[in-house]
Scaffold this motif. Sequence first.
Motif, mmCIF file in Angstrom:
data_model
loop_
_atom_site.group_PDB
_atom_site.id
_atom_site.type_symbol
_atom_site.label_atom_id
_atom_site.label_comp_id
_atom_site.label_asym_id
_atom_site.label_seq_id
_atom_site.Cartn_x
_atom_site.Cartn_y
_atom_site.Cartn_z
ATOM 1 N N ILE A 1 0.131 5.932 -0.015
ATOM 2 C CA ILE A 1 -0.267 4.491 -0.794
ATOM 3 C C ILE A 1 -0.477 3.165 0.268
ATOM 4 C CG2 ILE A 1 0.833 2.481 -2.257
ATOM 5 C CD1 ILE A 1 0.576 5.147 -4.316
ATOM 6 N N ARG A 2 1.373 3.646 1.440
ATOM 7 C CA ARG A 2 1.305 2.576 2.032
ATOM 8 C C ARG A 2 0.394 2.814 3.287
ATOM 9 N NH1 ARG A 2 7.425 1.364 4.299
ATOM 10 N NH2 ARG A 2 6.673 -0.703 6.265
ATOM 11 N N ILE A 3 -0.540 3.999 4.400
ATOM 12 C CA ILE A 3 -1.121 3.797 4.889
ATOM 13 C C ILE A 3 -2.381 3.422 3.971
ATOM 14 C CG2 ILE A 3 -2.412 5.766 5.776
ATOM 15 C CD1 ILE A 3 0.153 7.626 6.683
ATOM 16 N N TYR A 4 -2.551 4.018 3.054
ATOM 17 C CA TYR A 4 -4.029 2.935 2.596
ATOM 18 C C TYR A 4 -4.024 1.981 2.467
ATOM 19 C CZ TYR A 4 -8.265 2.380 -0.784
ATOM 20 O OH TYR A 4 -9.188 1.919 -0.990
ATOM 21 N N GLU A 5 -2.938 1.142 2.058
ATOM 22 C CA GLU A 5 -3.072 -0.596 2.552
ATOM 23 C C GLU A 5 -3.089 -0.762 3.569
ATOM 24 O OE1 GLU A 5 0.639 -1.032 -0.201
ATOM 25 O OE2 GLU A 5 -0.676 -1.290 -2.003
ATOM 26 N N GLN A 6 -2.659 0.058 4.203
ATOM 27 C CA GLN A 6 -2.345 -0.395 6.012
ATOM 28 C C GLN A 6 -4.452 -0.104 6.339
ATOM 29 O OE1 GLN A 6 0.122 1.287 7.724
ATOM 30 N NE2 GLN A 6 2.248 0.441 7.447
ATOM 31 N N MET A 7 -5.268 0.387 5.585
ATOM 32 C CA MET A 7 -6.216 0.393 6.437
ATOM 33 C C MET A 7 -6.488 -0.618 6.269
ATOM 34 S SD MET A 7 -7.069 4.733 5.852
ATOM 35 C CE MET A 7 -8.529 4.344 6.073
ATOM 36 N N PRO A 8 -7.553 -1.389 7.151
ATOM 37 C CA PRO A 8 -8.260 -1.967 7.547
ATOM 38 C C PRO A 8 -9.412 -1.977 6.064
ATOM 39 C CG PRO A 8 -8.811 -1.885 9.590
ATOM 40 C CD PRO A 8 -7.696 -0.867 8.442
ATOM 41 N N GLU A 9 -9.575 -2.856 5.177
ATOM 42 C CA GLU A 9 -11.336 -3.110 4.689
ATOM 43 C C GLU A 9 -12.471 -3.075 5.273
ATOM 44 O OE1 GLU A 9 -10.116 -3.200 0.456
ATOM 45 O OE2 GLU A 9 -9.591 -5.207 1.920
ATOM 46 N N PRO A 10 -13.436 -2.801 5.609
ATOM 47 C CA PRO A 10 -14.448 -1.716 4.141
ATOM 48 C C PRO A 10 -13.331 -0.258 4.829
ATOM 49 C CG PRO A 10 -15.862 -2.300 5.373
ATOM 50 C CD PRO A 10 -14.982 -3.063 5.930
ATOM 51 N N LYS A 11 -12.768 0.396 3.728
ATOM 52 C CA LYS A 11 -12.520 1.391 4.028
ATOM 53 C C LYS A 11 -12.863 2.680 2.983
ATOM 54 C CE LYS A 11 -8.433 0.234 1.555
ATOM 55 N NZ LYS A 11 -6.578 -0.429 2.075
ATOM 56 N N TRP A 12 -12.740 3.808 3.447
ATOM 57 C CA TRP A 12 -13.779 5.295 2.657
ATOM 58 C C TRP A 12 -12.150 6.176 2.747
ATOM 59 C CZ3 TRP A 12 -16.622 2.553 6.076
ATOM 60 C CH2 TRP A 12 -17.531 1.614 5.439
ATOM 61 N N VAL A 13 -12.715 6.957 1.128
ATOM 62 C CA VAL A 13 -11.178 8.416 1.082
ATOM 63 C C VAL A 13 -11.933 9.678 0.602
ATOM 64 C CG1 VAL A 13 -9.421 8.656 -0.005
ATOM 65 C CG2 VAL A 13 -9.174 6.657 0.688
ATOM 66 N N ILE A 14 -11.822 10.650 1.917
ATOM 67 C CA ILE A 14 -12.472 11.629 1.185
ATOM 68 C C ILE A 14 -10.946 12.782 0.581
ATOM 69 C CG2 ILE A 14 -13.280 13.913 2.290
ATOM 70 C CD1 ILE A 14 -14.851 12.621 3.802
ATOM 71 N N SER A 15 -11.642 13.250 -0.654
ATOM 72 C CA SER A 15 -9.801 13.977 -0.948
ATOM 73 C C SER A 15 -10.952 15.453 -0.700
ATOM 74 C CB SER A 15 -10.297 13.955 -1.997
ATOM 75 O OG SER A 15 -9.300 14.955 -2.362
ATOM 76 N N MET A 16 -10.321 16.072 0.238
ATOM 77 C CA MET A 16 -10.657 17.477 1.013
ATOM 78 C C MET A 16 -9.617 18.357 0.726
ATOM 79 S SD MET A 16 -10.148 18.707 5.186
ATOM 80 C CE MET A 16 -11.153 20.377 5.508
ATOM 81 N N GLY A 17 -10.355 19.305 -0.453
ATOM 82 C CA GLY A 17 -9.941 20.201 -0.821
ATOM 83 C C GLY A 17 -8.919 20.390 -2.361
ATOM 84 N N ALA A 18 -8.967 21.061 -2.636
ATOM 85 C CA ALA A 18 -8.382 21.215 -4.460
ATOM 86 C C ALA A 18 -7.326 20.529 -4.581
ATOM 87 C CB ALA A 18 -7.865 22.900 -4.506
ATOM 88 N N CYS A 19 -6.284 20.470 -4.219
ATOM 89 C CA CYS A 19 -5.001 19.803 -4.238
ATOM 90 C C CYS A 19 -4.896 18.006 -3.956
ATOM 91 C CB CYS A 19 -3.593 20.619 -2.513
ATOM 92 S SG CYS A 19 -3.346 21.677 -2.626
ATOM 93 N N ALA A 20 -5.518 18.007 -3.142
ATOM 94 C CA ALA A 20 -4.985 16.755 -3.069
ATOM 95 C C ALA A 20 -6.359 15.940 -4.417
ATOM 96 C CB ALA A 20 -6.633 16.206 -1.488
ATOM 97 N N SER A 21 -7.085 17.443 -4.600
ATOM 98 C CA SER A 21 -8.592 16.483 -5.466
ATOM 99 C C SER A 21 -7.768 16.552 -6.829
ATOM 100 C CB SER A 21 -9.573 17.155 -5.509
ATOM 101 O OG SER A 21 -9.974 16.982 -4.600
ATOM 102 N N THR A 22 -7.118 17.702 -6.987
ATOM 103 C CA THR A 22 -6.482 18.067 -8.954
ATOM 104 C C THR A 22 -5.325 18.390 -8.755
ATOM 105 O OG1 THR A 22 -7.335 19.879 -8.699
ATOM 106 C CG2 THR A 22 -8.961 18.296 -9.530
ATOM 107 N N GLY A 23 -4.536 18.437 -7.651
ATOM 108 C CA GLY A 23 -3.252 19.234 -7.601
ATOM 109 C C GLY A 23 -3.651 21.232 -7.068
ATOM 110 N N GLY A 24 -4.618 21.477 -7.164
ATOM 111 C CA GLY A 24 -5.384 22.697 -7.223
ATOM 112 C C GLY A 24 -4.072 24.074 -8.298
ATOM 113 N N VAL A 25 -3.775 24.601 -6.979
ATOM 114 C CA VAL A 25 -2.746 26.065 -7.822
ATOM 115 C C VAL A 25 -0.886 25.206 -8.608
ATOM 116 C CG1 VAL A 25 -4.016 27.790 -7.679
ATOM 117 C CG2 VAL A 25 -2.734 26.403 -5.837
ATOM 118 N N PHE A 26 -1.414 24.222 -7.256
ATOM 119 C CA PHE A 26 0.818 23.538 -7.689
ATOM 120 C C PHE A 26 0.491 22.873 -9.206
ATOM 121 C CE2 PHE A 26 -0.647 24.506 -3.347
ATOM 122 C CZ PHE A 26 0.544 25.907 -3.031
#
Lengths: 171, 400, 163
Positions: free
Chosen positions: C84-109
């Motif tokens: 969250i802190r890193i996201y807030e530190q990025m200057p705007e405009p900014k875009w985010v890619i959620s790569m993989g199942a774990c980042a997107s949904t938690g995946g198997v975990f």
Amino acid sequence: MSLEKTLSQIEDSFSDYVFGLTEFAGEKIIHINGQRIIDVLKIFKDAGFNFLADLTATDNLTLGGFERFAVVYHLLSHASAERVTVKAYVPEDNPVLPSIELLWKTADWQEREVFDLFGIKFEGHPNLIRIMNPDDYEGYPLRKDYPRLGRKERYDFPVIDRGIQKQKRTK
Amino acid sequence: MTRVTEQQLETDRMILNFGPHHPSTHGTLRIIMELEGETVMKAIPEIGYLHSGFEKLGEDLDFNQYITITDRMNYLSPLCNNVAYALAAEKLMELEVSKRTEYIRVLMCELSRIADHLLNVGMLAVDLGAMTAFLYGFRAREDIYDLFEIATGTRLTTSYTLVGGLMRDIPDGYDKAVLKVLDEVDEIANDIETLLTKNRIWHDRTKNIGIISKENAISYGISGPMARASGIDWDIRVNEPYSSYEDFDFDVAIALNGDVFDRYLVRMEEIRQSINICRQSLDKMPTGDVSIDPDFGFSLPPKDEVYNSIEGLIYHFEVTMPNRGMNPPVGEAYVATESPNGELGYYIVSDGNRTPYRVRTRPPSLINYSIFSKLIEGHMLSDAPAILGSINIIAGELDR
Amino acid sequence: MNHDDIKSNVLTTTLESAINWGRKNSLWPMPFGTACCGIEFMAVLAARTDISRFGAEAIRFSPRQSDLLIVAGRISIKMMPVLIRIYEQMPEPKWVISMGACASTGGVFDTYSVIQGIDNFIPVDVYVPGCPPRPEGVVESLMKIQNLIDKEKLSDYALSSSK
């Protein structure tokens, strides 16, 4: 000193503390009371078991055992390539046993891990704090009565919005 | 102009926060360092940023399902984890696997070891400012990924083993593909060694840095290439052979100084030995089946039987239904294997149900990393990435 | 300058598309690689699937210098405040890619310590399926981000002064 001799020596000298000796799949397991763990491991160390391969714990809530928790030490002898498992039992109401950090430094982090995940305290440990979970975490996740999905810790964060790009999504 | 007196130059110690998101932390490590000038006086590693509850998950998944989870623990050499877990479960259930299965497992483990060491050496070089070795290493790694993909279907999360066998046999002509890649790896290892081994800058950055003595290595439970670089002649493949390693003829790489350079040398030599083992395993590959007897009760039937015959389908359901399937004995088993990082052990306790009662991984990364704060003390800050890189920490295994 | 010179040397466009064209072809990604997907992201950088073909090879590990956050790997409850802190530190405009199942949904975990999808807490533009996704998938997601940027309108930005 061979493994059998060491085991029988421990059985003789700590007869009040040894719960039993079992063997499964070719591996010898000695079950003892956690209070004398340092003395027992010292004997093993002197007998050539110079390497503490692994230190972990099990929660015997539904499995059954001598006590609720067992701290498991896997010892290895580099000289004779033998392994032995020592299970030290600790009661539920007072889960405390002596730290073996003085015998093997590797026990430092592993005891912290057992403390973090099982809530077993190690007396004499130099720095017994949580290692895996955040410091303000409540509960001990690997105990059997702790739910796998946790207690909502994973939903407890602020939601961040899109800043100046906000309108893009709302359209 | 007056000279600055010494008193005016006195400074406080500086606290530096290194990580948890830093390019040379290889994941999610955090180290809080106390600096006197550029010298590290004290370092406190803080871990757990990738703690994902692997061991809790193991209590909810059955023996074969958990194999998919073991991949994600060590993503540099997932096949070694698959094999180690399968061996532990087999020991618990007292299963014998076929010779062919064991040889294929050896082949896969050694390919993983090559891939892991190449990446490790490459990353160590990147952290010290040499990009080329990483790119060379990754080229060979991509070729090895291709081999994994041919055999297992995926590049990284392979899930290749089953309890008592393998998911599928290696295809025809696989040996030719492997031999071709091995030749390339040999060449690339030569290239990397030419770049680094006699490089003056490399020597300056790695020699006498982060020395682990033999006594400390044993006390801290160090294993694998790190221990061998400190002069401990212990390789589980030789001393406690598992999965038919006794059939193979190879040397154990040992160095004596225990510094970063020696760890690099040991890893490079292990790549050579692994190439050798791979060649031997292809030479001697026995024929036969790779799955255990289907009558045993819990290995899934072949997919074409499931899709094309009613018996196969019923059998498939029987294995996967919640209250059926495996009936392992009540007991516990610990199996140690030589993973690229060191002693990778699985400790499984079973209460007789289809899911294990407790699955514990003996994580070489965690235990090898525990010596880090001792190693870095007294070194310069710029040595921290070198020491970190030479430990080869895999965050997934570190935190589980 | 004669008429023909102007014809062959001057290109007219809107400010918007010129900015978008510049932005989309010089993305500076910041990989937030934690686990397996981080290793696959390395493969994206390496020779075979070279993302410098898309102008996105300038990997920056400092959030202040980057405009594309690639979250690669599972995020634990201990890591989420950092993200969250890193996201807030990025200057705007900014875009985010959620790569993989774990980042997107938690995946198997599906466990006590893994965030079940980072989009619960930070906005995500493109999700990449797979566990881990193949490098080609990541390249595809990068192209999706480029398409998103292409369609962006400056008038859509809720600038603080225009409130």
